[in-house]
Design an enzyme around this catalytic site. Structure first.
Site, PDB file in Angstrom:
ATOM      1  N   TYR A 243       0.868  -1.190   0.000  1.00 27.54           N
ATOM      2  CA  TYR A 243       0.000   0.000   0.000  1.00 27.54           C
ATOM      3  C   TYR A 243       0.896   1.228   0.000  1.00 27.54           C
ATOM      4  O   TYR A 243       1.780   1.356   0.847  1.00 27.54           O
ATOM      5  CB  TYR A 243      -0.912  -0.009   1.233  1.00 27.54           C
TER       6      TYR A 243
ATOM      7  N   ASP B 219       9.349   2.829  -0.390  1.00 27.10           N
ATOM      8  CA  ASP B 219       8.320   3.503   0.388  1.00 27.10           C
ATOM      9  C   ASP B 219       8.632   3.237   1.856  1.00 27.10           C
ATOM     10  O   ASP B 219       8.276   2.195   2.409  1.00 27.10           O
ATOM     11  CB  ASP B 219       6.941   2.948  -0.003  1.00 27.10           C
TER      12      ASP B 219
ATOM     13  N   LYS C 141       4.885   9.964   8.265  1.00 26.10           N
ATOM     14  CA  LYS C 141       4.700   9.504   9.647  1.00 26.10           C
ATOM     15  C   LYS C 141       5.740  10.083  10.617  1.00 26.10           C
ATOM     16  O   LYS C 141       5.607  11.214  11.053  1.00 26.10           O
ATOM     17  CB  LYS C 141       4.640   7.982   9.698  1.00 26.10           C
TER      18      LYS C 141
HETATM   19  N1  HOZ Z   1      -3.579   3.675   6.118  1.00 30.03           N
HETATM   20  C1  HOZ Z   1      -3.350   3.587   7.526  1.00 30.03           C
HETATM   21  C2  HOZ Z   1      -3.000   2.205   7.924  1.00 30.03           C
HETATM   22  N2  HOZ Z   1      -1.978   1.588   7.182  1.00 30.03           N
HETATM   23  C3  HOZ Z   1      -4.543   4.026   8.327  1.00 30.03           C
HETATM   24  C4  HOZ Z   1      -4.564   5.470   8.513  1.00 30.03           C
HETATM   25  C5  HOZ Z   1      -5.572   5.946   9.534  1.00 30.03           C
HETATM   26  O1  HOZ Z   1      -6.684   5.448   9.588  1.00 30.03           O
HETATM   27  O2  HOZ Z   1      -5.233   6.838  10.296  1.00 30.03           O
END
Ligand code: HOZ
Length: 426
Positions: free
Chosen positions: A144, A239, A267
């Site tokens: 992802y 990534d 992050k």
């Molecule tokens: N895409 C995030 C987990 N891999 C979740 C992001 C969120 O809900 O804060």
């Protein structure tokens, strides 16, 4: 069962937001039930609006490596905010955060700050396409890389959680520019390059997969990707939105000794505020506007408050022993969870790299999306709720990583392991 105030707020939220949330996995669809509404966070703990507290292993999905509301981060944010919250003009904090990143990751010679990991990956791929004058991108099933159109092909995270094949609303010709092959499978990568000879601009990979649960790269996988991309004239894009400053100070690229052409970050570099970055080889980054012809811009890029939070976080992480401590805590949690599962004879394998880990409910090790999907997600859902009832907040999906922070203590982790054994026994 969530408390009455959380339930009431979620009802209101459902009318306001699709699914009641602003990011799908938060809605608890993968585990059932409805989410507690968080009132505050401090150190390793979050407290909900009904006054229930939880030892948190979501950590805002990775950024909070120091824990919630770390004093140095809060002070840096307050100090920056007092001096102005946004300029839309250059300022000195951008340079300081860039220095901290570049000195930890030498493959990044130049970079551009953006406001999210999604922006970082989509921008990096635009540059890669311009640099190579090719259109196609190779990724991995269950990988992802944010929600930009071309990357929602065989994607992980919320898509894997919800069992959706991809997303509607993406023109098929755009998705056709993305090729996806199984993670940890160099043969499949080689075959894709062979099939699309001279067409692949970049290969994008999470060097430790984190969005189908934690899946470490097999030995020689990352080095193999580097060799193949070089041989085929494509760029290698790591990534490291999750792994950057998480699995070690230099990210996965330092841990595994493989330098990519481009790196995407997010992050942790924002310390809990919205920041992303992409960067790498100077000759590639020279294509970015205004120096080059690849356009990319953002009003809140390099935002001073977000830069301040990132600087404070990375400076704290340079303190002696930070990553050894994260390793110790991560190892304690992982081995404790396995022991707890062993005690009640539940098949559970914990996969871990440093302070990111995933307990998979299956007998065999998980190496790719297909094997991740063989784990018992219903069992995970029951485990999740058993933990939540006992004051522990893990990710509400089998296919996400748990994050340990420097604010967790041995005593807390031992209590979580005891709670896990009870939850597994129930
Ligand atoms: N895409 C995030 C987990 N891999 C979740 C992001 C969120 O809900 O804060």
């Amino acid at each position: 069962m969530t408390g009455p105030r959380s339930a009431e707020l979620f009802e209101q939220a459902r009318a306001l937001f699709p699914g009641g949330v602003n990011s799908p996995v938060r809605a608890f669809r993968a585990v059932g039930g409805t989410p507690p509404f968080i009132a505050s966070g401090s150190g390793s703990t979050v407290v909900d609006v009904d006054g229930r507290s939880y030892v948190d292993f979501v950590g805002s999905w990775g950024p909070l490596i120091l824990g919630h509301a770390h004093p140095a981060v809060v002070e840096a944010i307050a100090d920056a905010a007092r001096g102005g919250t946004s300029f839309g003009a250059p300022h000195e904090r951008e340079l300081r955060l860039a220095d901290l990143i570049i000195s930890a990751m030498p493959s990044i010679q130049r970079l551009r700050f953006v406001s999210s990991g999604t922006e970082a990956t989509m921008s990096a791929l635009r540059v890669a396409r311009a640099f190579t004058r090719r259109n196609k991108v190779l990724k991995f099933d269950g990988g992802y890389h944010g929600h930009s159109d071309g990357l929602l092909v065989a994607a992980g995270s919320g898509l894997l959680t919800a069992g959706l094949p991809a997303s509607e609303g993406i023109p098929p010709p755009w998705a056709a520019e993305t090729i996806s092959v199984p993670y940890n499978d160099l043969g499949a990568v080689e075959a894709a390059f062979q099939r699309h000879r001279g067409e692949i601009a970049a290969l994008i990979v999470e060097p430790v997969a984190g969005n189908m649960g934690t899946i470490p790269p097999e030995p020689a996988f990352l080095a193999g990707l580097q060799e193949l991309t070089r041989r085929r004239g494509a760029l290698l894009v790591f990534d490291e939105v999750i792994t950057g400053f998480r699995v070690g100070p230099g990210g996965a690229q330092k841990l595994y000794g493989v330098a990519p052409d481009l790196t995407c970050l997010g992050k942790i570099i924002g310390g809990g505020l919205p920041v992303g970055a992409y960067g790498g080889r100077a000759d590639v980054m020279a294509l970015v506007a205004p120096e080059g012809p690849v356009y990319q811009a953002g009003t809140l890029s390099g935002n001073p408050v977000a830069m301040a939070a990132g600087i404070a976080t990375l400076e704290e992480l340079t303190k002696l022993g930070a990553y050894d401590r994260l390793e110790t805590l991560g190892a304690r949690l992982a081995s404790g969870l396995m022991r707890a599962a062993g005690a009640v004879q539940v098949p559970l394998g914990v996969q871990r790299v440093g302070s990111m880990l995933t307990p998979f409910f299956c007998e065999t090790s998980v190496t790719d999306e297909a094997s991740a999907k063989r784990s018992d997600a219903d069992r995970y859902a029951r485990f999740f709720h058993g933990l939540l009832r006992r004051g522990v907040y893990p990710p509400p999906s089998q296919f996400e990583a748990w994050f340990v922070s420097l604010a967790h203590t041995e005593a807390e982790i031992d209590a979580v392991i005891a709670a896990a054994e009870e939850a597994l026994r129930a």
